[in-house]
Design a protein around this motif. Structure first.
Motif, short mmCIF file in Angstrom:
data_model
loop_
_atom_site.label_atom_id
_atom_site.label_comp_id
_atom_site.label_asym_id
_atom_site.label_seq_id
_atom_site.Cartn_x
_atom_site.Cartn_y
_atom_site.Cartn_z
N MET A 1 0.84 -1.19 0.00
CA MET A 1 0.00 0.00 0.00
C MET A 1 0.87 1.24 0.00
N LYS A 2 0.68 2.11 -0.93
CA LYS A 2 1.45 3.34 -0.99
C LYS A 2 0.77 4.41 -0.14
N LEU A 3 1.59 5.10 0.64
CA LEU A 3 1.06 6.19 1.47
C LEU A 3 1.83 7.45 1.10
N MET A 4 1.29 8.18 0.13
CA MET A 4 1.94 9.39 -0.33
C MET A 4 1.32 10.58 0.38
N ASN A 5 1.95 11.74 0.26
CA ASN A 5 1.43 12.94 0.92
C ASN A 5 0.05 13.27 0.37
N ALA A 6 -0.97 13.17 1.23
CA ALA A 6 -2.34 13.43 0.82
C ALA A 6 -2.70 14.88 1.11
N LEU A 7 -3.49 15.47 0.23
CA LEU A 7 -3.94 16.84 0.46
C LEU A 7 -5.17 16.79 1.34
N LEU A 8 -5.14 17.54 2.43
CA LEU A 8 -6.25 17.53 3.37
C LEU A 8 -7.32 18.50 2.89
N SER A 9 -8.58 18.10 3.08
CA SER A 9 -9.69 18.98 2.75
C SER A 9 -9.82 20.05 3.81
N GLY A 10 -10.69 21.02 3.56
CA GLY A 10 -10.88 22.11 4.52
C GLY A 10 -11.29 21.63 5.88
N ALA A 11 -12.08 20.57 5.92
CA ALA A 11 -12.55 20.08 7.22
C ALA A 11 -11.41 19.55 8.07
N ALA A 12 -10.32 19.16 7.45
CA ALA A 12 -9.22 18.57 8.21
C ALA A 12 -8.46 19.60 9.02
N VAL A 13 -8.76 20.87 8.81
CA VAL A 13 -8.11 21.89 9.61
C VAL A 13 -8.39 21.68 11.09
N VAL B 1 -13.55 1.05 -6.06
CA VAL B 1 -13.20 2.37 -5.54
C VAL B 1 -13.26 3.43 -6.62
N GLU B 2 -12.76 3.12 -7.80
CA GLU B 2 -12.74 4.12 -8.89
C GLU B 2 -14.13 4.62 -9.26
N ASP B 3 -15.16 3.82 -8.97
CA ASP B 3 -16.53 4.22 -9.31
C ASP B 3 -17.04 5.36 -8.44
N ILE B 4 -16.29 5.69 -7.36
CA ILE B 4 -16.70 6.81 -6.51
C ILE B 4 -16.44 8.15 -7.20
N LYS B 5 -15.59 8.15 -8.21
CA LYS B 5 -15.30 9.40 -8.92
C LYS B 5 -16.59 10.06 -9.41
N ALA C 1 -6.79 7.28 7.15
CA ALA C 1 -6.34 6.17 6.31
C ALA C 1 -6.94 6.24 4.90
N PRO C 2 -8.26 6.43 4.76
CA PRO C 2 -8.80 6.49 3.39
C PRO C 2 -8.24 7.67 2.59
N SER C 3 -7.97 8.80 3.25
CA SER C 3 -7.40 9.94 2.53
C SER C 3 -6.06 9.58 1.93
N ALA C 4 -5.19 8.94 2.74
CA ALA C 4 -3.87 8.55 2.24
C ALA C 4 -3.97 7.47 1.18
N ILE C 5 -4.85 6.50 1.38
CA ILE C 5 -4.99 5.39 0.43
C ILE C 5 -5.60 5.86 -0.89
N LEU C 6 -6.63 6.69 -0.82
CA LEU C 6 -7.25 7.19 -2.05
C LEU C 6 -6.25 8.02 -2.85
N LYS C 7 -5.43 8.81 -2.18
CA LYS C 7 -4.42 9.62 -2.86
C LYS C 7 -3.31 8.73 -3.41
N GLY C 8 -2.74 7.87 -2.54
CA GLY C 8 -1.57 7.11 -2.93
C GLY C 8 -1.84 5.98 -3.89
N ASP C 9 -2.95 5.28 -3.72
CA ASP C 9 -3.22 4.08 -4.52
C ASP C 9 -4.15 4.33 -5.71
N PHE C 10 -4.98 5.39 -5.61
CA PHE C 10 -5.98 5.59 -6.67
C PHE C 10 -5.92 6.98 -7.30
N ASP C 11 -4.98 7.83 -6.85
CA ASP C 11 -4.87 9.20 -7.37
C ASP C 11 -6.22 9.92 -7.32
N MET C 12 -6.89 9.80 -6.17
CA MET C 12 -8.20 10.43 -5.99
C MET C 12 -8.15 11.40 -4.82
#
Length: 324
Positions: A1-13, A162-166, A183-194
């Motif tokens: 599982m790739k865990l790349m730097n995920a961009l946080l949404s506004g709510a994550a502040v 997962v890709e169908d969520i687009k 976890a889903p934020s990192a996984i969606l970014k790192g594994d699915f570019d979402m």
């Protein structure tokens, strides 16, 4: 599982908590801990204050369980354990129902909470901002522990992978939740570019049961949740297993960590630890609730080892443990 730097949404502040009150800086090693704390032994959690005047020994202990589901259900579920805790400590114990992770962390940081179970994602914030000292998690009778993050939808949603969520909607719980956001934020970014907003509409339910019920009732098209919560809801007939379907399942993560405030007296801390490890589950209200997710004992653990994967996820998400 790739865990790349995920961009946080506004709510994550909301991850950057601000708490009132002065912080007394100390000349001591502390790592990521708030400047009020010391970590001389290097175990990543706040040390007990060396000055007895800074240690607390309250007549009434306040206990809070992580706000994952209906607080009324868990007040009853924990009743037999809290009776045992009273016997082991010789003190009154009060169950404090909390509605969100931030309120629970703030309660311990301000000295109003002495014993707690913090969920997986909020554990590092509780440790670093509030001086939480976790030492145990629930496990099955054979020693297995943990849960998986699942992304669920409902039958007929048109989402099969997962890709169908687009272009559609995905419900998170809160920014402090591991399986509900981090976890889903990192996984969606790192594994699915979402990314949220760019690829799907993020919404926030507040709690895992809200997300699960929301999907089962078709209010949310999909949601990221902890499957241990789902298992208990199915066992209580809150939902049926076929009301939802799983399109993604993660690696296993540590579940809720239990522990104390760092500044309790050493004797009181020892008595509380003994209460957890001497508790007999058989026939109790705690067993009745948590055997639904195959849990039947308290397992000793350390934050340094058990939460390493969660700290890595936080790093991938750019999460700061700064309290001010």
């Amino acid at each position: 599982m790739k865990l790349m730097n995920a961009l946080l949404s506004g709510a994550a502040v909301a991850l950057a908590f601000s708490f009132a009150g002065p912080a007394a800086a100390q000349d001591c090693p502390r790592g990521d801990l708030d400047k009020r704390f010391c970590d001389v032994d290097g175990d990543l959690v706040a040390d007990t204050p060396t000055d007895p005047a800074d240690q607390v020994d309250p007549d009434t202990l306040i206990f809070a369980y992580t706000p994952v589901e209906d607080p009324a259900v868990y007040k009853e579920a924990w009743s037999d354990f809290l009776t045992h805790l009273e016997k082991e400590t010789g003190k009154s114990v009060v169950f404090f129902p909390v509605q969100n992770n931030a309120a629970q962390i703030e309660a311990m940081r301000s000295g109003r909470l002495h014993i707690a179970g913090f969920n997986t994602g909020s554990n590092p914030l509780a440790v670093n901002c509030a001086g939480f000292n976790p030492f145990t998690i629930m496990a099955s009778k054979d020693g297995n522990f943990g849960y998986e993050m699942e992304i669920i939808t409902y039958p007929g949603s048109g989402i099969d992978k997962v890709e169908d969520i687009k272009g559609k909607q995905l419900a998170f719980t809160s920014p402090t939740s591991n399986s509900g956001f981090k976890a889903p934020s990192a996984i969606l970014k790192g594994d699915f570019d979402m990314l949220p907003e760019r690829d799907f509409e993020p919404v926030y339910s507040g709690k895992h049961d809200n997300s699960i019920l929301g999907v089962a009732n078709k209010d949310y098209m999909a949601a990221s949740i902890a499957n241990s919560v789902k298992a208990r809801m199915i066992s209580r007939d809150v939902i049926k297993a076929d009301d939802v379907k799983v399109i993604y399942k993660s690696q296993t993560f540590p579940t809720t960590g239990f522990g104390t405030a760092h500044n309790l007296t050493p004797e009181l801390k020892d008595n509380i630890r003994n209460a957890f490890f001497s508790f007999e589950w058989e026939g109790t209200s705690l067993q009745a609730e948590f055997e639904k997710s195959n849990e039947g004992q308290f397992l000793p653990m350390t934050y340094e080892v058990f939460w390493e994967v969660i700290r890595k996820i936080d790093t991938a998400n750019g999460v700061s443990y700064a309290c001010e």
